[in-house]
Scaffold this motif. Structure first.
Motif, PDB file in Angstrom:
ATOM      1  N   MET A 146      -2.297  -3.106 -15.120  1.00 20.39           N
ATOM      2  CA  MET A 146      -2.823  -3.003 -13.756  1.00 20.39           C
ATOM      3  C   MET A 146      -1.869  -2.224 -12.871  1.00 20.39           C
ATOM      4  O   MET A 146      -0.676  -2.483 -12.861  1.00 20.39           O
ATOM      5  N   ALA A 147      -2.398  -1.246 -12.145  1.00 25.38           N
ATOM      6  CA  ALA A 147      -1.586  -0.451 -11.225  1.00 25.38           C
ATOM      7  C   ALA A 147      -2.199  -0.532  -9.831  1.00 25.38           C
ATOM      8  O   ALA A 147      -3.395  -0.785  -9.671  1.00 25.38           O
ATOM      9  N   GLU A 148      -1.355  -0.326  -8.814  1.00 30.67           N
ATOM     10  CA  GLU A 148      -1.825  -0.370  -7.435  1.00 30.67           C
ATOM     11  C   GLU A 148      -1.754   1.021  -6.824  1.00 30.67           C
ATOM     12  O   GLU A 148      -0.775   1.752  -7.010  1.00 30.67           O
ATOM     13  N   TYR A 149      -2.827   1.373  -6.105  1.00 33.42           N
ATOM     14  CA  TYR A 149      -2.923   2.687  -5.475  1.00 33.42           C
ATOM     15  C   TYR A 149      -3.307   2.532  -4.012  1.00 33.42           C
ATOM     16  O   TYR A 149      -3.921   1.536  -3.616  1.00 33.42           O
ATOM     17  N   GLY A 150      -2.964   3.547  -3.229  1.00 33.50           N
ATOM     18  CA  GLY A 150      -3.369   3.579  -1.834  1.00 33.50           C
ATOM     19  C   GLY A 150      -4.076   4.881  -1.532  1.00 33.50           C
ATOM     20  O   GLY A 150      -3.704   5.931  -2.061  1.00 33.50           O
ATOM     21  N   TYR A 151      -5.112   4.804  -0.698  1.00 32.22           N
ATOM     22  CA  TYR A 151      -5.808   6.023  -0.276  1.00 32.22           C
ATOM     23  C   TYR A 151      -5.763   6.125   1.244  1.00 32.22           C
ATOM     24  O   TYR A 151      -6.086   5.177   1.957  1.00 32.22           O
ATOM     25  N   ILE A 152      -5.350   7.301   1.720  1.00 33.29           N
ATOM     26  CA  ILE A 152      -5.215   7.574   3.159  1.00 33.29           C
ATOM     27  C   ILE A 152      -6.069   8.784   3.489  1.00 33.29           C
ATOM     28  O   ILE A 152      -6.075   9.770   2.756  1.00 33.29           O
ATOM     29  N   ARG A 153      -6.791   8.703   4.617  1.00 40.08           N
ATOM     30  CA  ARG A 153      -7.541   9.864   5.079  1.00 40.08           C
ATOM     31  C   ARG A 153      -7.431   9.977   6.587  1.00 40.08           C
ATOM     32  O   ARG A 153      -7.558   8.996   7.303  1.00 40.08           O
ATOM     33  N   VAL A 154      -7.131  11.196   7.048  1.00 42.00           N
ATOM     34  CA  VAL A 154      -7.209  11.497   8.474  1.00 42.00           C
ATOM     35  C   VAL A 154      -8.192  12.650   8.633  1.00 42.00           C
ATOM     36  O   VAL A 154      -8.351  13.475   7.736  1.00 42.00           O
ATOM     37  N   SER A 155      -8.845  12.707   9.796  1.00 43.85           N
ATOM     38  CA  SER A 155      -9.952  13.651   9.973  1.00 43.85           C
ATOM     39  C   SER A 155      -9.526  15.100  10.095  1.00 43.85           C
ATOM     40  O   SER A 155     -10.284  16.002   9.822  1.00 43.85           O
ATOM     41  N   SER A 156      -8.297  15.345  10.557  1.00 46.23           N
ATOM     42  CA  SER A 156      -7.858  16.735  10.736  1.00 46.23           C
ATOM     43  C   SER A 156      -6.363  16.816  10.526  1.00 46.23           C
ATOM     44  O   SER A 156      -5.670  15.808  10.467  1.00 46.23           O
ATOM     45  N   ARG A 157      -5.864  18.047  10.451  1.00 47.79           N
ATOM     46  CA  ARG A 157      -4.426  18.252  10.240  1.00 47.79           C
ATOM     47  C   ARG A 157      -3.612  17.832  11.444  1.00 47.79           C
ATOM     48  O   ARG A 157      -2.408  17.639  11.348  1.00 47.79           O
ATOM     49  N   ASP A 158      -4.279  17.678  12.613  1.00 49.34           N
ATOM     50  CA  ASP A 158      -3.549  17.279  13.816  1.00 49.34           C
ATOM     51  C   ASP A 158      -3.338  15.769  13.894  1.00 49.34           C
ATOM     52  O   ASP A 158      -2.489  15.298  14.624  1.00 49.34           O
ATOM     53  N   GLN A 159      -4.126  14.992  13.147  1.00 48.97           N
ATOM     54  CA  GLN A 159      -4.006  13.546  13.233  1.00 48.97           C
ATOM     55  C   GLN A 159      -2.849  13.061  12.368  1.00 48.97           C
ATOM     56  O   GLN A 159      -2.509  13.648  11.357  1.00 48.97           O
ATOM     57  N   ASN A 160      -2.281  11.940  12.783  1.00 55.14           N
ATOM     58  CA  ASN A 160      -1.111  11.401  12.102  1.00 55.14           C
ATOM     59  C   ASN A 160      -1.520  10.258  11.172  1.00 55.14           C
ATOM     60  O   ASN A 160      -2.193   9.318  11.594  1.00 55.14           O
ATOM     61  N   GLU A 161      -1.078  10.342   9.938  1.00 55.71           N
ATOM     62  CA  GLU A 161      -1.419   9.311   8.957  1.00 55.71           C
ATOM     63  C   GLU A 161      -0.377   8.199   8.883  1.00 55.71           C
ATOM     64  O   GLU A 161      -0.453   7.321   8.028  1.00 55.71           O
ATOM     65  N   GLU A 162       0.619   8.215   9.793  1.00 55.47           N
ATOM     66  CA  GLU A 162       1.759   7.299   9.715  1.00 55.47           C
ATOM     67  C   GLU A 162       1.350   5.826   9.671  1.00 55.47           C
ATOM     68  O   GLU A 162       1.908   5.040   8.913  1.00 55.47           O
ATOM     69  N   ARG A 163       0.373   5.441  10.498  1.00 56.04           N
ATOM     70  CA  ARG A 163      -0.047   4.033  10.555  1.00 56.04           C
ATOM     71  C   ARG A 163      -0.553   3.564   9.186  1.00 56.04           C
ATOM     72  O   ARG A 163      -0.218   2.471   8.719  1.00 56.04           O
ATOM     73  N   GLN A 164      -1.354   4.414   8.540  1.00 58.81           N
ATOM     74  CA  GLN A 164      -1.863   4.061   7.216  1.00 58.81           C
ATOM     75  C   GLN A 164      -0.742   4.048   6.179  1.00 58.81           C
ATOM     76  O   GLN A 164      -0.702   3.195   5.289  1.00 58.81           O
ATOM     77  N   LEU A 165       0.186   4.992   6.318  1.00 54.04           N
ATOM     78  CA  LEU A 165       1.300   5.098   5.376  1.00 54.04           C
ATOM     79  C   LEU A 165       2.207   3.875   5.450  1.00 54.04           C
ATOM     80  O   LEU A 165       2.649   3.344   4.423  1.00 54.04           O
ATOM     81  N   ILE A 166       2.470   3.402   6.674  1.00 55.99           N
ATOM     82  CA  ILE A 166       3.302   2.205   6.858  1.00 55.99           C
ATOM     83  C   ILE A 166       2.671   1.011   6.150  1.00 55.99           C
ATOM     84  O   ILE A 166       3.348   0.238   5.473  1.00 55.99           O
ATOM     85  N   ALA A 167       1.346   0.868   6.282  1.00 60.09           N
ATOM     86  CA  ALA A 167       0.633  -0.246   5.639  1.00 60.09           C
ATOM     87  C   ALA A 167       0.790  -0.180   4.124  1.00 60.09           C
ATOM     88  O   ALA A 167       0.992  -1.213   3.470  1.00 60.09           O
ATOM     89  N   MET A 168       0.744   1.019   3.561  1.00 58.49           N
ATOM     90  CA  MET A 168       0.888   1.167   2.106  1.00 58.49           C
ATOM     91  C   MET A 168       2.326   0.850   1.662  1.00 58.49           C
ATOM     92  O   MET A 168       2.547   0.227   0.623  1.00 58.49           O
ATOM     93  N   ARG A 169       3.293   1.283   2.469  1.00 61.16           N
ATOM     94  CA  ARG A 169       4.701   1.007   2.114  1.00 61.16           C
ATOM     95  C   ARG A 169       5.003  -0.482   2.160  1.00 61.16           C
ATOM     96  O   ARG A 169       5.790  -0.992   1.358  1.00 61.16           O
ATOM     97  N   GLU A 170       4.382  -1.179   3.123  1.00 58.20           N
ATOM     98  CA  GLU A 170       4.600  -2.627   3.225  1.00 58.20           C
ATOM     99  C   GLU A 170       4.081  -3.345   1.978  1.00 58.20           C
ATOM    100  O   GLU A 170       4.565  -4.414   1.619  1.00 58.20           O
ATOM    101  N   LEU A 171       3.106  -2.755   1.313  1.00 63.24           N
ATOM    102  CA  LEU A 171       2.571  -3.327   0.074  1.00 63.24           C
ATOM    103  C   LEU A 171       3.387  -2.903  -1.150  1.00 63.24           C
ATOM    104  O   LEU A 171       3.061  -3.272  -2.270  1.00 63.24           O
ATOM    105  N   LYS A 172       4.437  -2.103  -0.892  1.00 61.70           N
ATOM    106  CA  LYS A 172       5.334  -1.621  -1.966  1.00 61.70           C
ATOM    107  C   LYS A 172       4.596  -0.723  -2.979  1.00 61.70           C
ATOM    108  O   LYS A 172       4.915  -0.716  -4.174  1.00 61.70           O
ATOM    109  N   ILE A 173       3.623   0.016  -2.487  1.00 58.76           N
ATOM    110  CA  ILE A 173       2.918   0.957  -3.374  1.00 58.76           C
ATOM    111  C   ILE A 173       3.795   2.192  -3.549  1.00 58.76           C
ATOM    112  O   ILE A 173       4.257   2.775  -2.561  1.00 58.76           O
TER     113      ILE A 173
END
Length: 200
Positions: free
Chosen positions: A1-28
Motif C-alpha cells: 500500500m502506498a499513499e499519494y496526494g493530488y493537488i490542482r490549482v486553476s491557473s499558474r497564478d494561483q498558489n498551491e501552498e495550502r494543499q501542499l502543506i496538508a500533504m506534507r502533514e500526512l508525511k506523503i
C-alpha cells in the motif's frame, strides 16, 4: 500500500501552498505528490493521468477538497467510480471526513459515501454555473453603465484630419490615406466614419 496526494490549482497564478502543506502533514513523500495547474473542467490533465497510471490496489489517494479533483459533476462521479471500483484505490477528501472510502467498507458505508459524493459534486458544478452567470450579469451591468472592455482605442495620428480631408476630396486614394496614417485600410475607413460622426 502506498499513499499519494493530488493537488490542482486553476491557473499558474494561483498558489498551491495550502494543499501542499496538508500533504506534507500526512508525511506523503514529494515523489508521490502530483500537481496540475489548470482548469478542473475535465480530467485531461498530465499529472493526474500520471498519478492514475501509478495507483495500485489498496493505495490511498488524498485530495484537499472535492473541487480539487474536478468541477464537472458527471466526470467527478466517473473518476471516483474508476478509482474506487476498477482500480480498488481508497480516496480521502481531507475537508470532508465523510468522503473517506477507508471507513465503512460495508454496504451502508459505501451507500452513505456515494450519496455525499453525489451531493457535493452537484454543489461544486452548480456553484461553477452560478459563478459564470454572475460574471455574465456583472459584465452586462458594467456595459450598461458605459464601462468599456478591452484595450482603449489608440489616439488618431496628428495628420489624420488633413489626410482625411484630402481623401474625402478625392485627392488621394484610400490606400494612400491609410499608409500616410500608418494603419490598415479597414482601420482608416472605420476611423474616418467615426471621425465624420463626431464632426457633423
Amino acid at each position: 500500500m502506498a499513499e499519494y496526494g493530488y493537488i490542482r490549482v486553476s491557473s499558474r497564478d494561483q498558489n498551491e501552498e495550502r494543499q501542499l502543506i496538508a500533504m506534507r502533514e500526512l508525511k506523503i513523500p514529494g515523489t508521490h505528490i502530483f500537481t496540475d495547474k489548470q482548469s478542473g473542467k475535465d480530467f485531461d490533465r498530465p499529472q493526474y493521468r500520471r498519478l492514475v497510471r501509478r495507483l495500485k490496489k489498496d493505495d490511498i489517494l488524498y485530495i484537499k477538497s472535492i473541487d480539487r479533483l474536478g468541477r464537472n459533476y458527471k466526470e467527478i462521479l466517473e473518476q471516483w467510480r474508476v478509482l474506487t471500483k476498477e482500480r480498488e484505490v481508497d480516496i480521502v477528501v481531507l475537508d470532508m471526513p465523510l468522503l473517506d472510502t477507508r471507513r465503512g467498507k460495508d454496504l451502508m458505508g459505501t451507500f452513505l459515501s456515494d450519496i455525499v459524493l453525489q451531493v457535493l459534486s452537484f454543489v461544486v458544478e452548480n456553484e461553477r454555473a452560478n459563478i459564470r452567470q454572475r460574471q455574465a450579469e456583472g459584465i452586462a451591468a458594467a456595459k450598461a453603465r458605459g464601462v468599456r472592455f478591452g484595450r482603449p482605442p489608440r489616439p488618431l495620428p496628428e495628420n489624420f484630419r488633413e489626410v482625411h480631408r484630402q481623401w474625402r476630396n478625392k485627392k488621394i486614394t484610400l490606400r494612400q490615406a491609410a499608409e500616410a496614417c500608418g494603419m490598415p485600410e479597414g482601420t482608416f475607413y472605420a476611423k474616418a466614419a467615426k471621425f465624420e460622426d463626431t464632426t457633423q
